[in-house]
Design a protein around this motif. Structure first.
Motif, mmCIF file in Angstrom:
data_model
loop_
_atom_site.group_PDB
_atom_site.id
_atom_site.type_symbol
_atom_site.label_atom_id
_atom_site.label_comp_id
_atom_site.label_asym_id
_atom_site.label_seq_id
_atom_site.Cartn_x
_atom_site.Cartn_y
_atom_site.Cartn_z
ATOM 1 N N LYS A 21 0.814 -1.218 0.000
ATOM 2 C CA LYS A 21 0.000 0.000 0.000
ATOM 3 C C LYS A 21 0.849 1.271 0.000
ATOM 4 C CE LYS A 21 -3.977 -2.211 2.203
ATOM 5 N NZ LYS A 21 -4.796 -2.238 0.993
ATOM 6 N N LYS B 86 -3.194 1.501 8.431
ATOM 7 C CA LYS B 86 -3.405 0.427 7.457
ATOM 8 C C LYS B 86 -2.135 -0.402 7.362
ATOM 9 C CE LYS B 86 -6.619 2.202 3.964
ATOM 10 N NZ LYS B 86 -6.696 2.587 2.545
ATOM 11 N N SER C 209 -10.023 -4.962 4.750
ATOM 12 C CA SER C 209 -9.979 -4.059 5.911
ATOM 13 C C SER C 209 -9.355 -4.728 7.127
ATOM 14 C CB SER C 209 -11.405 -3.590 6.252
ATOM 15 O OG SER C 209 -11.986 -2.917 5.169
ATOM 16 N N ALA D 217 -7.063 -2.842 9.762
ATOM 17 C CA ALA D 217 -7.103 -1.399 9.500
ATOM 18 C C ALA D 217 -7.991 -0.766 10.564
ATOM 19 C CB ALA D 217 -7.634 -1.112 8.109
ATOM 20 N N TYR E 82 2.935 -0.348 9.263
ATOM 21 C CA TYR E 82 1.682 0.331 8.947
ATOM 22 C C TYR E 82 1.908 1.650 8.205
ATOM 23 C CZ TYR E 82 -0.699 -2.789 12.228
ATOM 24 O OH TYR E 82 -1.207 -3.896 12.865
ATOM 25 N N ASP F 39 -8.638 2.724 -1.174
ATOM 26 C CA ASP F 39 -8.208 1.327 -1.348
ATOM 27 C C ASP F 39 -8.314 0.931 -2.811
ATOM 28 O OD1 ASP F 39 -7.129 -1.045 -0.541
ATOM 29 O OD2 ASP F 39 -8.828 -1.677 0.687
#
Length: 319
Positions: free
Chosen positions: A119, A151, A158, A161, A178, A259
């Motif tokens: 991410k 996240k 999810s 998160a 994270y 996302d």
């Protein structure tokens, strides 16, 4: 026409069940469906719909890849549908083992996974190319009394998160795993997307209620502003035919991408109920139909629709 064989991995998932049900209802003569799942057949909702079922090892097990390759060969598979992210990484679209067998995969290409699945890397790429994402913070910028959103860098859906105070973040032993972001606000929107030959069709689903992370009440419509953002996204990332982006509003009241899911959406049945049938559109690609026929499935029944989801009870075994 020779019947094509499709292998659906993790066929007990909501999205897999929806896909298999549409295929059986609309394309039973064109496709033979083989399901694979880690559960016993009587614990798989789609067991009454598939033509054949294999109980397989979990994706993380070393022998899983060879196990699936064996099924591909035994069943003369034409199309593989990996839904879980790990399955997609193993059976990416340009996987040499699939190309040698002339098998189509619904997963992204290998290069896409340089960003998808991390991410932090993906957020940096999107931001660099002018797409708005939630503001991120380094640990040095955290204020103890403020609230943030955490996240996992390699998170799925999810899972793990959550909101956290600055004080909690500063004392978190594994905070390096994270991304720390600003809190974003409603509406919470999923834009389901269908991309074929550089043509894009989207539908927007607003989450009105969720239970255990699953959307149970929604409003469905077309949002041109978000479709334009998705179109720009497809110019940055090589996407599979079906994918979805999620959006919320940032503290400046602007839409940000919260996302990215380059796979079938768990809520795709909601969009289907509104008239937007991406599985039939995908099937028409596999059947070499023309662009007009393919995109004819992607039309909403009305401009705005409110849809609720209820659960269906299925007998999978009797004694």
């Amino acid at each position: 026409m020779k019947q094509k064989s499709i292998l659906v991995l993790a066929c007990g998932l909501n999205s897999a069940y929806h896909m298999i049900k549409v295929l059986k209802n609309n394309y039973a003569k064109e496709f033979r469906i083989i399901g694979a799942d880690i559960n016993e057949p009587y614990l798989v909702p789609s067991i009454n719909l598939v033509d054949k079922f294999y109980k397989v090892s979990p994706s993380k097990i070393d022998g899983f890849y060879k196990e699936i390759i064996s099924i591909l060969d035994k069943e003369n598979i034409d199309i593989i549908v990996p839904i879980f992210d790990l399955d997609q990484k193993l059976f990416y679209r340009d996987n040499p083992d699939l190309l040698d067998r002339k098998i189509i995969s619904t997963a992204p290409i290998k290069k896409t996974f340089e960003y998808y699945g991390d991410k932090e890397k993906l957020s940096n790429l999107l931001s660099k190319n002018g797409l708005l994402i939630p503001k991120t913070y380094s640990i040095e910028k955290i204020i103890a009394k403020n609230e943030y959103f955490l996240k996992p860098k390699d998170g799925v859906g999810s899972i793990d998160a959550k909101k956290a105070t600055g004080e909690e973040i500063l004392s978190h032993e594994k905070i390096s795993n994270y991304i720390i972001q600003e809190i974003c606000y409603s509406p919470e929107l999923t834009v389901e997307s269908f991309f074929f030959q550089n043509k894009l069709s989207t539908v927007t689903r607003e989450r009105l209620e969720t239970k255990a992370g699953v959307c149970t009440k929604t409003c469905i419509y077309h949002n041109q502003e978000l479709e334009d953002i998705v179109k720009k996204f497809t110019e940055i990332i090589t996407v599979p035919t079906i994918f979805n982006l999620q959006f919320m509003k940032n503290q400046e009241d602007k839409f940000v991408i919260t996302d990215v899911n380059l796979r079938l959406a768990g809520g795709m049945g909601l969009s289907y109920k509104a008239g937007w049938d991406e599985i039939s559109a995908l099937s028409d690609i596999w059947l070499n139909k023309n662009e007009t026929e393919i995109f004819s499935h992607l039309k909403l029944d009305s401009k705005k629709q409110w849809i609720t989801r209820v659960y269906e009870e299925i007998i999978t075994k009797t004694n």
